[in-house]
Design an enzyme around this catalytic site. Structure first.
Site, PDB file in Angstrom:
ATOM      1  N   TRP A   1       0.822  -1.219   0.000  1.00 36.63           N
ATOM      2  CA  TRP A   1       0.000   0.000   0.000  1.00 36.63           C
ATOM      3  C   TRP A   1       0.857   1.272   0.000  1.00 36.63           C
ATOM      4  O   TRP A   1       0.326   2.367  -0.106  1.00 36.63           O
ATOM      5  CB  TRP A   1      -0.954  -0.004   1.202  1.00 36.63           C
ATOM      6  N   LYS A   2       2.150   1.101   0.155  1.00 37.36           N
ATOM      7  CA  LYS A   2       3.084   2.248   0.164  1.00 37.36           C
ATOM      8  C   LYS A   2       2.580   3.329   1.125  1.00 37.36           C
ATOM      9  O   LYS A   2       2.035   2.997   2.185  1.00 37.36           O
ATOM     10  CB  LYS A   2       3.289   2.771  -1.263  1.00 37.36           C
TER      11      LYS A   2
ATOM     12  N   GLU B   1      12.082   1.834  -4.003  1.00 37.07           N
ATOM     13  CA  GLU B   1      11.839   3.199  -3.501  1.00 37.07           C
ATOM     14  C   GLU B   1      12.666   3.453  -2.249  1.00 37.07           C
ATOM     15  O   GLU B   1      13.164   4.557  -2.038  1.00 37.07           O
ATOM     16  CB  GLU B   1      10.334   3.387  -3.256  1.00 37.07           C
TER      17      GLU B   1
ATOM     18  N   GLU C   1      11.293  -6.834  -9.442  1.00 36.27           N
ATOM     19  CA  GLU C   1      10.544  -5.642  -9.822  1.00 36.27           C
ATOM     20  C   GLU C   1      11.411  -4.741 -10.690  1.00 36.27           C
ATOM     21  O   GLU C   1      12.212  -3.945 -10.158  1.00 36.27           O
ATOM     22  CB  GLU C   1      10.116  -4.865  -8.573  1.00 36.27           C
TER      23      GLU C   1
ATOM     24  N   GLY D   1       1.427  -2.835  -6.326  1.00 38.55           N
ATOM     25  CA  GLY D   1       1.311  -1.505  -5.745  1.00 38.55           C
ATOM     26  C   GLY D   1      -0.057  -0.919  -6.033  1.00 38.55           C
ATOM     27  O   GLY D   1      -1.033  -1.161  -5.323  1.00 38.55           O
ATOM     28  N   GLY D   2      -0.139  -0.156  -7.121  1.00 39.15           N
ATOM     29  CA  GLY D   2      -1.368   0.577  -7.451  1.00 39.15           C
ATOM     30  C   GLY D   2      -2.625  -0.273  -7.424  1.00 39.15           C
ATOM     31  O   GLY D   2      -3.661   0.150  -6.889  1.00 39.15           O
TER      32      GLY D   2
HETATM   33  P1  PGA Z   1       2.972  -1.017  -9.021  1.00 37.04           P
HETATM   34  O1  PGA Z   1       4.030  -1.121  -7.786  1.00 37.04           O
HETATM   35  O2  PGA Z   1       2.156  -2.276  -8.985  1.00 37.04           O
HETATM   36  O3  PGA Z   1       2.169   0.213  -8.702  1.00 37.04           O
HETATM   37  O4  PGA Z   1       3.771  -0.887 -10.252  1.00 37.04           O
HETATM   38  C1  PGA Z   1       4.687  -2.334  -7.497  1.00 37.04           C
HETATM   39  C2  PGA Z   1       5.624  -2.123  -6.343  1.00 37.04           C
HETATM   40  O5  PGA Z   1       6.247  -1.058  -6.232  1.00 37.04           O
HETATM   41  O6  PGA Z   1       5.794  -3.032  -5.492  1.00 37.04           O
END
Ligand code: PGA
Length: 256
Positions: free
Chosen positions: A16-17, A102, A172, A233-234
């Site tokens: 979920w960041k 990140e 990734e 992520g998204g």
């Molecule tokens: P994303 O992110 O699915 O939004 O590309 C994946 C992640 O950073 O783990």
């Protein structure tokens, strides 16, 4: 295989960041708990630290496991702003994402730090989800295999083979994260095969693909035998989008 090793069950993990207040996180967790999840697929969510306790509360009695997005490698000490493995265990965390690109890019997380965190997570009974991947320019220069091999070997240095087999790796490609540019199933699969081959024990570990995985591309990616699931992520931020990715793993789950 050692008894502690989990077979390569499909795993879908939502990162979920820095999204979701506590109230929003509770709502999403409740919506996810209401989904009919296939029993052969492991589902994990990684809310921000502030929402971990609330989401742990919502997930009680469900099959969804809780993850943290990072942790410190020491148990306690003068490390302002940090959170340790024992603190996460107390909340009910079972997985931790380590070395997300990140954090490597914005928080200076080095390969050494990733290795220390992997060892600390394992020592505390938390399953690390170790993220590796190349930048756009490394991709264009044909340096993908060299980069992920370096990151993977560093992450698992001095870790016992049986412990490595219990870990999860997420391949990734950085150029695919949040961009909508998903890697091809064939290429992702080839890189993952390389990751498995570069460290003893990873042949038995679950290796996920991450980077713009969504409902419309998940089943093609997960049809590849090398790809055991996804780090999302998204598409993990709403229940319908996450459910669509989980749906993409159903065919894989019935094949395992
Ligand atoms: P994303 O992110 O699915 O939004 O590309 C994946 C992640 O950073 O783990």
């Amino acid at each position: 295989m050692n008894a502690g090793v989990v077979a390569r069950r499909p795993l879908i993990a939502g990162n979920w960041k820095m999204h979701k207040t506590i109230a929003e996180a509770r709502t999403l967790a409740r919506e996810l708990c209401a989904l009919a999840l296939p029993p052969q697929i492991d589902v994990v969510v990684a809310p921000p630290f502030t929402a971990l306790a609330a989401v742990a509360d919502e997930l009680k009695g469900s099959r969804i496991a809780l993850a943290a997005q990072t942790m410190h490698d020491f148990a306690h000490g003068p490390y302002t702003g940090e959170v340790s493995a024992p603190m996460l265990v107390e909340i009910g965390v079972r997985y931790v994402i380590i070395g997300h690109s990140e954090r490597r890019a914005f928080c200076g997380e080095s390969d050494d730090a990733v290795n220390r965190k992997v060892r600390s997570a394992l020592a505390n009974g938390i399953v690390p989800i170790v993220a590796v991947g190349e930048t756009a320019s490394e991709h264009e220069l044909g340096e993908t295999h060299a980069k992920v091999t370096l990151q993977t070997r560093a992450a698992f240095a001095d870790v016992a083979t049986d412990d490595i087999a219990r870990c999860v790796v997420a391949y990734e490609p950085i150029w695919a994260i949040g961009t909508g540019l998903v890697d091809s199933p064939e290429n992702a699969s080839a890189v993952i095969a390389q990751i498995r081959a570069c460290v003893d024990g990873l042949a038995h570990a679950r290796i996920l693909y991450g980077g713009s995985m969504k409902g419309d591309n998940a089943s093609a990616l997960m049809a590849m035998p090398q790809i055991d699931g996804g780090l999302i992520g998204g598409a993990s931020l709403t229940a319908p989008a996450f459910a669509a990715v989980i749906d993409g793993a159903r065919a894989k789950a019935s094949a395992t």
